[in-house]
Design a protein around this motif. Structure first.
Motif, short mmCIF file in Angstrom:
data_model
loop_
_atom_site.label_atom_id
_atom_site.label_comp_id
_atom_site.label_asym_id
_atom_site.label_seq_id
_atom_site.Cartn_x
_atom_site.Cartn_y
_atom_site.Cartn_z
N ARG A 238 16.43 -15.80 59.09
CA ARG A 238 17.15 -14.87 58.21
C ARG A 238 16.80 -13.44 58.57
NH1 ARG A 238 15.64 -15.95 52.34
NH2 ARG A 238 13.72 -14.91 52.98
N VAL A 239 17.83 -12.58 58.61
CA VAL A 239 17.62 -11.16 58.82
C VAL A 239 18.56 -10.39 57.89
CG1 VAL A 239 19.30 -11.14 60.71
CG2 VAL A 239 17.68 -9.27 60.50
N ARG A 240 18.09 -9.29 57.38
CA ARG A 240 18.86 -8.48 56.44
C ARG A 240 19.65 -7.44 57.22
NH1 ARG A 240 20.28 -9.54 51.21
NH2 ARG A 240 20.54 -7.63 50.01
N LEU A 241 20.97 -7.49 57.12
CA LEU A 241 21.84 -6.54 57.81
C LEU A 241 22.83 -5.94 56.83
CD1 LEU A 241 22.87 -8.25 61.19
CD2 LEU A 241 21.21 -6.43 60.84
N GLY A 242 22.78 -4.64 56.67
CA GLY A 242 23.77 -3.97 55.82
C GLY A 242 23.84 -4.50 54.41
N GLY A 243 22.68 -4.82 53.83
CA GLY A 243 22.65 -5.30 52.45
C GLY A 243 22.99 -6.76 52.28
N ARG A 244 23.08 -7.51 53.36
CA ARG A 244 23.37 -8.94 53.24
C ARG A 244 22.48 -9.72 54.21
NH1 ARG A 244 27.17 -10.95 57.13
NH2 ARG A 244 27.68 -9.35 58.68
N ASN A 245 22.32 -11.00 53.92
CA ASN A 245 21.53 -11.86 54.79
C ASN A 245 22.44 -12.53 55.81
OD1 ASN A 245 19.01 -11.41 53.56
ND2 ASN A 245 19.43 -12.95 51.99
N VAL A 246 22.00 -12.56 57.06
CA VAL A 246 22.67 -13.34 58.09
C VAL A 246 21.61 -14.25 58.71
CG1 VAL A 246 24.38 -11.55 58.58
CG2 VAL A 246 22.27 -11.63 59.91
N TYR A 247 22.07 -15.29 59.38
CA TYR A 247 21.14 -16.28 59.93
C TYR A 247 21.39 -16.43 61.43
CZ TYR A 247 20.21 -17.32 55.08
OH TYR A 247 19.84 -17.21 53.76
N LEU A 277 31.05 -9.27 66.82
CA LEU A 277 30.68 -8.07 67.59
C LEU A 277 29.97 -7.05 66.71
CD1 LEU A 277 33.87 -7.60 69.82
CD2 LEU A 277 31.59 -8.30 70.57
N ARG A 278 30.44 -6.88 65.50
CA ARG A 278 29.78 -5.94 64.59
C ARG A 278 28.37 -6.40 64.27
NH1 ARG A 278 34.45 -4.39 60.09
NH2 ARG A 278 35.90 -3.36 61.55
N ARG A 279 28.22 -7.68 64.05
CA ARG A 279 26.89 -8.20 63.75
C ARG A 279 25.95 -8.03 64.95
NH1 ARG A 279 24.58 -14.19 62.11
NH2 ARG A 279 24.41 -14.44 64.35
N ASP A 280 26.48 -8.31 66.13
CA ASP A 280 25.66 -8.17 67.34
C ASP A 280 25.20 -6.73 67.53
OD1 ASP A 280 26.27 -10.82 67.63
OD2 ASP A 280 27.56 -10.57 69.39
N THR A 285 20.46 -2.68 67.04
CA THR A 285 19.68 -1.55 66.51
C THR A 285 18.27 -1.97 66.13
OG1 THR A 285 20.39 -1.92 64.21
CG2 THR A 285 21.81 -0.53 65.60
N LEU A 286 18.05 -3.28 65.95
CA LEU A 286 16.71 -3.80 65.68
C LEU A 286 16.01 -4.23 66.96
CD1 LEU A 286 17.45 -6.03 62.55
CD2 LEU A 286 16.62 -3.69 62.59
N VAL A 291 22.90 -13.29 72.68
CA VAL A 291 23.55 -14.00 73.78
C VAL A 291 24.40 -15.11 73.19
CG1 VAL A 291 23.21 -15.32 75.90
CG2 VAL A 291 21.58 -13.51 75.28
N ARG A 292 25.68 -15.12 73.51
CA ARG A 292 26.59 -16.10 72.92
C ARG A 292 27.10 -17.08 73.96
NH1 ARG A 292 28.31 -15.38 67.87
NH2 ARG A 292 27.61 -13.48 66.83
N PHE A 293 27.15 -18.34 73.56
CA PHE A 293 27.71 -19.38 74.40
C PHE A 293 28.80 -20.11 73.62
CE2 PHE A 293 23.37 -19.06 76.21
CZ PHE A 293 23.73 -18.72 77.51
#
Length: 331
Positions: A238-247, A277-280, A285-286, A291-293
């Motif tokens: 889990r990582v916090r990005l822009g006020g929301r959690n992504v996994y 792309l936005r998430r990447d 920035t962190l 890397v996407r497959f």
């Protein structure tokens, strides 16, 4: 139809039981409605309004089980009325109640009952006898107004009944939707003496406990991202990005590399591509390289994907930022 009987059927949303009818009207009233084709006996002592039958031929064809000709939700209510507390919806029928796999009209309904319950299988209903079944919580819960086995018991019981192509989907979905956990499912499996395909189910539960959350991730785990040279990836970090959690699907913390496995359903979706792309970019920035497959390449070129992953990880090692705070946590 007799007015009082019609009101009972209306209050029962299309169903009525003999015991209820005989409390308010003569028994011959029920018999006459059946003779006139207004009611159809779908189970012993349980009757349904004839207009709810999907196929009116059932009224004239004794070889067709009436229960198979009504809506699955109505079928389940009819079975619950027939059981009268002596059994519980189970197996594939329980999966339907839990929202994990739909039963279609005409599918066999499944019931579990204690050995001395008195329930017998009936056309359209399969009764499974359980010697030590307790018809009370926590073994049984009420869902959508009907008694049903726990989600863990339903998944374990249903496993041998599903085709290999569809076996894993309900279990993966239940864990992803946080309806259960791999640990609780493993406990249910351990408590079951005989399960055809036990080894395959146990392997799936192990993969889910390790963090895999899709068939593609399981494929990658078993054929690409484990073995010589591969790091011990953290899964579903889990990582916090822009006020929301992504996994993150697979995260190599020392190299700060996130491997994402893009499923076949999202491949080529422009909107999903823009979101990715936005998430990447935010992860960049962190200091995290994404890397996407794609599904197609992962399945068809596993060795090439493996080599590329190892090369990327190796290229990142000289650029590690020792002691840098990641802000990430396991799911």
């Amino acid at each position: 139809m007799d007015a009082v009987l019609a009101e009972l059927v209306r209050r029962g949303h299309g169903l009525v039981t003999r015991s209820l009818v005989e409390q308010v009207v003569p028994e011959w009233t029920l018999q006459r409605s059946c003779t006139n084709g207004e009611l159809v006996r779908v189970l012993p002592e349980v009757f349904a309004a004839a207009h709810l039958m999907r196929d009116q031929r059932v009224l004239k064809d004794p070889s067709v089980a009436p229960l198979s000709r009504i809506d699955p939700a109505l079928c389940r209510r009819a079975v619950a009325a027939w059981m009268r507390g002596r059994g519980v919806l189970s197996h594939l029928t329980a999966l339907d109640v839990w929202g994990l796999r739909r039963q279609l009209p005409g599918d066999l309904l499944h019931v579990s009952a204690p050995a001395r319950s008195g329930l017998r299988s009936w056309p359209g209903v399969q009764v499974h006898r359980r010697r030590h079944l307790t018809l009370a919580p926590p073994s049984v819960v009420v869902r959508q107004g009907s008694p049903v086995t726990t989600i863990e018991r339903a998944l374990v019981d249903s496993w041998p009944m599903l085709t290999p192509a569809e076996q894993r989907t309900p279990t993966i979905r239940a864990v992803n939707d946080r309806l259960t956990t791999p640990g609780r499912l493993q406990a249910a499996l351990d408590a079951t003496a005989r399960v055809a395909g036990r080894a395959a189910l146990a392997t799936l539960l192990t993969r889910l406990a390790e963090g895999c959350r899709s068939p593609l991730e399981i494929w990658g785990h078993e054929r690409v991202f484990t073995g010589p040279g591969m790091p011990a990836f953290q899964r579903q970090v889990r990582v916090r990005l822009g006020g929301r959690n992504v996994y993150l699907d697979l995260y190599a913390e020392p190299e700060r590399v996130n491997v994402e496995l893009d499923g076949a359903t999202t491949h080529g979706d422009p909107r999903q591509r823009e979101i990715d792309l936005r998430r990447d970019a935010q992860l960049a920035t962190l200091g995290i390289l994404v890397v996407r497959f794609a599904h197609r390449r992962l399945v068809r070129e596993p060795e090439a994907v493996r080599r590329e992953t190892l090369a990327i990880l190796a290229s990142r090692r000289p650029h590690q930022s020792a002691g840098r705070h990641t802000g990430l946590s396991p799911r």
